[in-house]
Design an enzyme around this catalytic site. Structure first.
Site, PDB file in Angstrom:
ATOM      1  N   ILE A 116      47.646  43.892  31.481  1.00  0.00           N
ATOM      2  CA  ILE A 116      48.827  43.313  32.271  1.00  0.00           C
ATOM      3  C   ILE A 116      49.511  44.645  33.265  1.00  0.00           C
ATOM      4  CG2 ILE A 116      49.996  44.939  30.719  1.00  0.00           C
ATOM      5  CD1 ILE A 116      51.574  42.874  30.094  1.00  0.00           C
ATOM      6  N   THR A 117      49.623  44.242  34.173  1.00  0.00           N
ATOM      7  CA  THR A 117      50.618  45.118  35.414  1.00  0.00           C
ATOM      8  C   THR A 117      52.269  44.390  35.418  1.00  0.00           C
ATOM      9  OG1 THR A 117      48.974  44.614  36.639  1.00  0.00           O
ATOM     10  CG2 THR A 117      50.627  45.044  37.747  1.00  0.00           C
ATOM     11  N   PHE A 159      46.356  43.953  45.430  1.00  0.00           N
ATOM     12  CA  PHE A 159      47.352  45.376  45.039  1.00  0.00           C
ATOM     13  C   PHE A 159      48.174  45.505  45.008  1.00  0.00           C
ATOM     14  CE2 PHE A 159      47.011  45.469  49.132  1.00  0.00           C
ATOM     15  CZ  PHE A 159      48.139  45.848  49.566  1.00  0.00           C
ATOM     16  N   ALA A 160      49.149  46.336  43.727  1.00  0.00           N
ATOM     17  CA  ALA A 160      50.808  46.192  43.954  1.00  0.00           C
ATOM     18  C   ALA A 160      50.555  47.919  44.127  1.00  0.00           C
ATOM     19  CB  ALA A 160      50.556  45.984  42.676  1.00  0.00           C
ATOM     20  N   CYS A 182      48.475  48.441  32.493  1.00  0.00           N
ATOM     21  CA  CYS A 182      46.405  48.310  32.790  1.00  0.00           C
ATOM     22  C   CYS A 182      45.824  48.300  31.549  1.00  0.00           C
ATOM     23  CB  CYS A 182      45.621  49.063  33.433  1.00  0.00           C
ATOM     24  SG  CYS A 182      46.473  48.872  35.315  1.00  0.00           S
ATOM     25  N   ALA A 242      48.277  49.330  41.355  1.00  0.00           N
ATOM     26  CA  ALA A 242      47.071  49.074  40.553  1.00  0.00           C
ATOM     27  C   ALA A 242      46.596  47.928  41.196  1.00  0.00           C
ATOM     28  CB  ALA A 242      48.122  48.553  39.485  1.00  0.00           C
ATOM     29  N   MET A 243      45.080  47.349  40.854  1.00  0.00           N
ATOM     30  CA  MET A 243      44.319  46.481  41.136  1.00  0.00           C
ATOM     31  C   MET A 243      43.848  45.458  40.067  1.00  0.00           C
ATOM     32  SD  MET A 243      42.963  48.604  44.716  1.00  0.00           S
ATOM     33  CE  MET A 243      43.344  49.469  45.814  1.00  0.00           C
ATOM     34  N   ARG A 288      43.186  36.160  37.004  1.00  0.00           N
ATOM     35  CA  ARG A 288      42.571  37.944  37.683  1.00  0.00           C
ATOM     36  C   ARG A 288      41.768  38.733  36.994  1.00  0.00           C
ATOM     37  NH1 ARG A 288      45.483  41.781  35.650  1.00  0.00           N
ATOM     38  NH2 ARG A 288      47.436  41.532  35.796  1.00  0.00           N
ATOM     39  N   GLY A 335      41.975  42.531  34.597  1.00  0.00           N
ATOM     40  CA  GLY A 335      42.065  43.879  34.719  1.00  0.00           C
ATOM     41  C   GLY A 335      43.052  43.469  33.324  1.00  0.00           C
TER      42      GLY A 335
END
Length: 239
Positions: A92-93, A174-175, A191, A160-161, A88, A90
């Site tokens: 880091i999540t 999303f989260a 992020c 986050a997305m 994806r 972005g």
């Protein structure tokens, strides 16, 4: 255009297993689109919306910097967390229990072909949901996701997305932190944005726990309104 969206709630599910399931649905939709183009046919393409909670896991987007993970994998193992590099956008999540993760796998040809608009609609869905709890959320210029107190020293991220798209088919998503253990965010630079805090809905409301199913219902209501879609519910299932 098919605006029906098949909803599946996977409950608590391993990240890699869910990722593989996303890829399967994503590829099936792409295959239909490729067949339509080759054969000049008009087979309808499906749309999916997956809800899931993941066991503790950190994921790094394709443009991310591994330096934003502040510990090595041995420390993650001690914390019961996994780590994956994924496809994806972005940086880091973190995902974990108490967080609502949503993966819309949509053919945007059924809605609108604009990735920027797609991301803004996902943000708006979350902003409207949080407003129902009396929480004023907003966008932060140049930073995808949903934030509180933007432009102040107290700015903090609540959602986050990160998405991937090919031939206008989307995956990832999303989260939203609802009852998240915020201690896990201390192991990374969320992020890749330094100096910004992270929060969770239960913290903002001063509650021990917020009803996850209630929040999911509100998210879906606003998703349907924004995308002019109709959710078709399936029973809770396993990938």
């Amino acid at each position: 255009m098919n605006k029906n969206v098949i909803l599946q709630d996977l409950g608590l599910k391993d990240y890699k297993e869910t990722w593989d399931f996303q890829e399967l649905l994503f590829q099936k939709t792409l295959d239909i689109k490729i067949k339509n183009r080759k054969e000049d046919s008009r087979l309808p393409t499906p749309n999916h919306f997956i809800f899931v909670e993941h066991p503790h896991v950190y994921t790094l987007g394709k443009s991310g910097d591994i330096a934003n993970l502040l510990v090595d994998e041995s420390v993650l193992a001690e914390k019961g967390a996994k780590f994956y590099k994924i496809n994806r956008g972005g940086d880091i999540t973190y995902h974990g229990p108490g967080q609502i993760v949503g993966y819309p796998i949509l053919d945007l040809d059924n809605f609108f072909t604009d990735i920027h608009k797609y991301l803004r609609f996902l943000e708006e869905m979350v902003i409207r949901t949080l407003a129902e709890y009396g929480v004023k959320a907003e966008r932060s210029k140049g930073e995808t996701g949903v934030w509180l107190d933007v432009g102040t020293p107290f700015a903090r991220k609540i959602c986050a997305m990160g998405v991937r798209a090919s031939r206008w088919v989307t995956m990832h998503g999303f989260a939203l932190n609802v009852n998240a253990d915020l201690g896990y965010f201390d192991l990374m630079i969320p992020c890749g944005i330094k100096g910004k805090a992270v929060t969770s809905l239960n913290v903002e409301l001063g509650k021990q726990e917020v009803d996850l199913n209630e929040v999911k219902g509100k998210l879906l209501k606003h998703f349907e309104a924004l995308f002019e879609a109709e959710i078709i519910e399936q029973e809770k299932t396993s990938a």
